[in-house]
Design an enzyme around this catalytic site. Structure first.
Site, PDB file in Angstrom:
ATOM      1  N   ALA A 157      47.716  11.762  59.296  1.00 50.18           N
ATOM      2  CA  ALA A 157      47.159  11.258  58.042  1.00 50.18           C
ATOM      3  C   ALA A 157      46.815  12.389  57.098  1.00 50.18           C
ATOM      4  O   ALA A 157      46.250  13.404  57.504  1.00 50.18           O
ATOM      5  CB  ALA A 157      45.903  10.439  58.334  1.00 50.18           C
ATOM      6  N   CYS A 158      47.187  12.183  55.837  1.00 51.88           N
ATOM      7  CA  CYS A 158      46.752  13.094  54.779  1.00 51.88           C
ATOM      8  C   CYS A 158      46.460  12.244  53.555  1.00 51.88           C
ATOM      9  O   CYS A 158      46.872  11.082  53.496  1.00 51.88           O
ATOM     10  CB  CYS A 158      47.789  14.179  54.506  1.00 51.88           C
ATOM     11  SG  CYS A 158      49.291  13.619  53.693  1.00 51.88           S
ATOM     12  N   PRO A 159      45.749  12.771  52.578  1.00 50.95           N
ATOM     13  CA  PRO A 159      45.309  11.960  51.444  1.00 50.95           C
ATOM     14  C   PRO A 159      46.442  11.360  50.610  1.00 50.95           C
ATOM     15  O   PRO A 159      46.290  10.298  50.047  1.00 50.95           O
ATOM     16  CB  PRO A 159      44.486  12.914  50.591  1.00 50.95           C
ATOM     17  CG  PRO A 159      44.267  14.124  51.395  1.00 50.95           C
ATOM     18  CD  PRO A 159      45.253  14.130  52.512  1.00 50.95           C
ATOM     19  N   THR A 160      47.578  12.022  50.554  1.00 51.22           N
ATOM     20  CA  THR A 160      48.641  11.548  49.666  1.00 51.22           C
ATOM     21  C   THR A 160      49.852  10.971  50.391  1.00 51.22           C
ATOM     22  O   THR A 160      50.735  10.435  49.745  1.00 51.22           O
ATOM     23  CB  THR A 160      49.129  12.692  48.758  1.00 51.22           C
ATOM     24  OG1 THR A 160      49.569  13.759  49.583  1.00 51.22           O
ATOM     25  CG2 THR A 160      48.039  13.139  47.827  1.00 51.22           C
ATOM     26  N   THR A 192      52.083  14.289  56.364  1.00 54.97           N
ATOM     27  CA  THR A 192      51.934  13.154  57.279  1.00 54.97           C
ATOM     28  C   THR A 192      53.213  12.930  58.073  1.00 54.97           C
ATOM     29  O   THR A 192      53.192  12.841  59.303  1.00 54.97           O
ATOM     30  CB  THR A 192      51.570  11.867  56.499  1.00 54.97           C
ATOM     31  OG1 THR A 192      50.310  12.067  55.872  1.00 54.97           O
ATOM     32  CG2 THR A 192      51.494  10.669  57.419  1.00 54.97           C
TER      33      THR A 192
END
Length: 92
Positions: free
Chosen positions: A10-13, A18
């Site tokens: 998981a990553c913010p964007t 990811t």
């Protein structure tokens, strides 16, 4: 019996990190003869979601995330938490 690994990346964007981390973990686990499934998280939500049965049968859960991930599904499971960058550089 092969070890079973489940993971969340998981990553913010939900751009490169990811999916690149998911691929790196999948390749490394497969090379070692492990069964593996990776759920990805990001701005578009969760993809390739883990089932209750997959979670129950997992030997270990890897969380490679740069954002908060709800870990409540993994009670009583062995967890290894790291960043997406570390999963990319040292997936084994």
């Amino acid at each position: 019996m092969n070890k079973r690994i489940i993971a969340i990346t998981a990553c913010p964007t939900v751009v490169a990190h990811t999916f690149m981390a998911a691929e790196a973990l999948t390749v490394a686990a497969t090379k070692q003869g492990y069964w593996v499934k990776v759920e990805t998280h990001g701005s578009v939500g969760a993809k390739n979601e883990l089932t209750t049965a997959e979670i129950a049968s997992a030997d270990v859960v890897i969380i490679a995330a740069d954002i908060d991930v709800d870990l409540s599904r993994f009670t009583d499971k062995r967890l290894y938490c790291t960043s997406t960058g570390a999963a990319l550089k040292k997936p084994a």
